[in-house]
Design an enzyme around this catalytic site. Structure first.
Site, mmCIF file in Angstrom:
data_model
loop_
_atom_site.group_PDB
_atom_site.id
_atom_site.type_symbol
_atom_site.label_atom_id
_atom_site.label_comp_id
_atom_site.label_asym_id
_atom_site.label_seq_id
_atom_site.Cartn_x
_atom_site.Cartn_y
_atom_site.Cartn_z
ATOM 1 N N HIS A 67 39.165 36.460 55.822
ATOM 2 C CA HIS A 67 39.505 36.408 54.398
ATOM 3 C C HIS A 67 38.884 35.157 53.755
ATOM 4 O O HIS A 67 38.205 35.243 52.722
ATOM 5 C CB HIS A 67 41.043 36.403 54.278
ATOM 6 C CG HIS A 67 41.578 36.197 52.902
ATOM 7 N ND1 HIS A 67 42.368 37.121 52.264
ATOM 8 C CD2 HIS A 67 41.467 35.162 52.034
ATOM 9 C CE1 HIS A 67 42.700 36.666 51.065
ATOM 10 N NE2 HIS A 67 42.171 35.475 50.910
ATOM 11 N N GLU A 68 39.088 33.997 54.386
ATOM 12 C CA GLU A 68 38.579 32.743 53.814
ATOM 13 C C GLU A 68 37.052 32.675 53.867
ATOM 14 O O GLU A 68 36.415 32.175 52.947
ATOM 15 C CB GLU A 68 39.174 31.533 54.543
ATOM 16 C CG GLU A 68 40.680 31.404 54.431
ATOM 17 C CD GLU A 68 41.183 31.394 52.989
ATOM 18 O OE1 GLU A 68 40.485 30.865 52.106
ATOM 19 O OE2 GLU A 68 42.273 31.939 52.747
ATOM 20 N N HIS A 71 35.610 34.439 50.959
ATOM 21 C CA HIS A 71 35.602 33.571 49.767
ATOM 22 C C HIS A 71 34.414 32.598 49.820
ATOM 23 O O HIS A 71 33.683 32.425 48.858
ATOM 24 C CB HIS A 71 36.866 32.705 49.729
ATOM 25 C CG HIS A 71 38.098 33.412 49.262
ATOM 26 N ND1 HIS A 71 38.152 34.137 48.105
ATOM 27 C CD2 HIS A 71 39.354 33.462 49.782
ATOM 28 C CE1 HIS A 71 39.381 34.620 47.951
ATOM 29 N NE2 HIS A 71 40.130 34.224 48.955
HETATM 30 ZN ZN LIG Z 1 42.160 34.212 49.299
#
Ligand SMILES: [Zn+2]
Length: 379
Positions: A67-68, A71
């Site tokens: 997830h990170e 980003h």
């Molecule tokens: Zn996030």
């Protein structure tokens, strides 16, 4: 969030763990090994439950990391520098060095996180169905299904329109796009973040008090984190607005009092030939006038009394590469986050390698007070 253990680089992005990530591993392991798994599939030995639960916790961390990373990769593609990713107690944090340049970039950077979690949730769900069809051990299917569920929960929770969640960034991008005013957009997303935070704190405590549900503590803790972070983000945004266009040269103390590299700690503390009570940090200079580092009263004071006559500033100073430095033409706005992270909370101002000033967080907050007093007079 400070990095305790570095995991190196993934896709060119620095990844690390904060020790508090162990709380997640422990929580997930206990919830699965002590609750979910033996309840649904009883009859296995304890170590099977625990081994599988720990393995699931590690895979869960990997999905947080995905997830990170999403980003971070999209941020970099949109021209935003990424300092790194740290996983900690409440999940992951990708540290972006600068802000998104446009509402569109902000939207892409924010949206890809929950999207990644949702895709991970879908993949785990598919895997669980497939494993089940293959008649693999029900325990394993249960773990994979849990991973699917938690990733989908994460996707949904992160998409809530409240800062500092990804949904809060989406809300901010939308408000920014609509109004063209980034500061106002940040205020809106921050207010939503505080509202959601208080809601979670109140319902979390209510769950503990009235339903005896201890997991309410976790909700309350996350709510509290939302309140604190959303408030800090709004303050940071106000600061950015006020300090926009102000160069370091307007804020720094020019020509700071320096100490020679060869000066001993004893002489520094006892009979220093400078106006020492006015300052608590001093640039250290070499005999030819170059800057070697920085000492603070605190550092010198740690030298034991018997060593003070033989220890020099050069021995105890923070060497230049470890000290924050800036240039007179740099923007104060960009310096503030670096100073807040730094140990000494001050930076040396260098102009082509030559020392021209020193700037502290206190200098900056004084200037902020002046500028806000000038632009927003009391009525
Ligand atoms: Zn996030």
């Amino acid at each position: 969030m400070k990095e305790t253990l570095s995991l190196g680089r993934i896709a060119g992005i620095r990844v690390g763990l904060n020790w508090s990530v162990l709380v997640i591993v422990a929580l997930v392991a206990v919830v699965l090994a002590d609750g979910r798994l033996p309840t649904v599939h009883p009859g296995h030995s304890a170590w099977v439950y625990w081994a599988l639960a720990l393995l699931t916790a590690v895979v869960f961390l990997a999905s947080l990391l995905a997830h990170e990373l999403a980003h971070a990769v999209v941020a970099r593609r949109n021209g935003v520098e990424v300092d790194g990713i740290t996983l900690w107690m409440l999940g992951g944090a990708a540290r972006l060095h600068t802000e998104a340049p446009t509402p569109g970039a902000e939207l892409r950077i924010a949206a890809v996180g929950p999207l990644t979690s949702a895709v991970a949730g879908g993949l785990f769900a598919g895997l669980a169905v497939w494993l089940d069809a293959l008649h693999v051990s029900g325990l394993l299917v249960e773990s994979v299904a849990w991973l699917a569920a938690i990733n989908i929960v994460l996707a949904v929770f992160n998409a809530l329109p409240a800062a500092p969640l990804d949904g809060g960034r989406l809300l901010r991008a939308f408000l920014w796009y609509r109004t063209g005013d980034r500061l106002r957009a940040t205020r809106g997303a921050s207010a939503a973040g505080r509202a959601l935070g208080w809601f979670m704190v109140v319902t979390g405590f209510a769950a503990v008090l009235f339903a005896g549900n201890l997991s309410g503590m976790w909700a309350a803790l996350i709510g509290w984190f939302l309140i604190v972070t959303a408030t800090a983000e709004a303050r940071q945004a106000e600061l950015r607005g006020v300090l926009k266009g102000v160069p370091v040269s307007r804020v720094m103390t020019p020509d700071p009092v320096t100490v020679p590299e060869t000066m001993t700690a004893g002489r520094f503390l006892g009979q220093a030939p400078f106006d020492r009570y006015r300052h608590s940090a001093f640039p250290v200079v070499t005999p030819d006038g170059g800057v070697a580092g920085l000492v603070t009263l605190g550092i010198v004071n740690q030298v034991p009394a018997e060593a003070r006559s033989s220890t020099t500033m050069g021995d105890v100073m923070r060497p230049l590469p470890e000290v924050e430095t800036t240039a007179p033409g740099d923007m104060v706005v960009d310096l503030v986050p670096r100073l807040q992270e730094s140990r000494e909370r001050r930076a040396l101002v260098l102009d082509g390698g030559r020392l021209v000033g020193i700037v502290t967080l206190a200098d900056i907050s004084r200037v902020v007070t002046w500028l806000t007093a000038a632009t927003r007079p009391r009525s």
